[in-house]
Design an enzyme around this catalytic site. Sequence first.
Site, PDB file in Angstrom:
ATOM      1  N   ASP A  13       0.710  -1.315   0.409  1.00 32.77           N
ATOM      2  CA  ASP A  13      -0.243  -0.071   0.216  1.00 32.77           C
ATOM      3  C   ASP A  13       1.012   1.302   0.351  1.00 32.77           C
ATOM      4  OD1 ASP A  13      -2.246  -0.777  -0.293  1.00 32.77           O
ATOM      5  OD2 ASP A  13      -2.607  -1.566   1.923  1.00 32.77           O
ATOM      6  N   GLU A  14       1.833   0.981  -0.479  1.00 25.68           N
ATOM      7  CA  GLU A  14       3.024   2.762  -0.604  1.00 25.68           C
ATOM      8  C   GLU A  14       3.217   2.776  -2.056  1.00 25.68           C
ATOM      9  OE1 GLU A  14       5.655   2.307   2.570  1.00 25.68           O
ATOM     10  OE2 GLU A  14       4.367   1.517   3.975  1.00 25.68           O
TER      11      GLU A  14
END
Length: 288
Positions: free
Chosen positions: A232-233
């Site tokens: 999620d980055e």
Amino acid sequence: MAPHPPAGHEYVLTLTCPEAPGIVFAVSRFVMEHGGNISASQQFDDRLTDTFFMRVQFRLDGATVESLRQDFAAIASQFAMAWQLHDMHTPTRALLLVSRFGHCLNDLVFRTGTGALNLEIPGIVSNHRDFEAVADANGIPFFHVPVTPETKPEAEARLLELVDSLDVDLVVLARYMQVLSNELCGKLEGRAINIHHSFLPSFKGAKPYHQAHTRGVKLIGATAHYVTSDLDEGPIIEQDVARVDHSLDPADMTAAGRDVEAQVLARAIRWHSEHRVLLDRNRTVVFR
């Protein structure tokens, strides 16, 4: 009588290279010498890294995308460009992955069917069968690929097999609730987009909107980003928020959040399919 549309076939060129004099002139001359007409041009000079980004959309007749690529190669070499040249009329082939929340899936299928997104959907992949009927109703092949900790390597191999056999340009994690391995993330680099709520890392787990309601949050949002091995980055493409208040119960808040997720994912996919997103290390340049 309605005016006639401009003559010519539509192409788009995107490029990234070290900053240098003459880049815009070289690109414009290339289009002119091929008898083309530039319909849109955007550029960004990142002075912190001395990197130049450009997107040029142009019309011309009497050429193919293959011949244009061949002719542009010399210019690209001169300026050490990382570049792509596409036919704007060619749809992006997007493989949609989903688990048990169907709001993003249904939204993308609808937008594609109405022509709002220039996509072809060669398949829907899920680790459950909840949305097999959605695929069948829209004439889209459905692939059930169960995933357990023991079968994860085989499931990911099957996913890559589908990406290759279906000639997939883009993999969309439309609320696909599985963490992809580092190896798979590497193989899909720059061509896989994920969507998630923007409560991370504060509210983790299966019911983030319920946690947010308990804490009395006033803004909910969503983030669409490219998939990387950093969970999620990945480089962010689009984000948005919606204001909420005490009158919303957890179900209302969840519904509002899912609306934002669907809209943010659709915009990110549209910009990607229109070749408006250029990677800049850990972030993106988005020519809207």
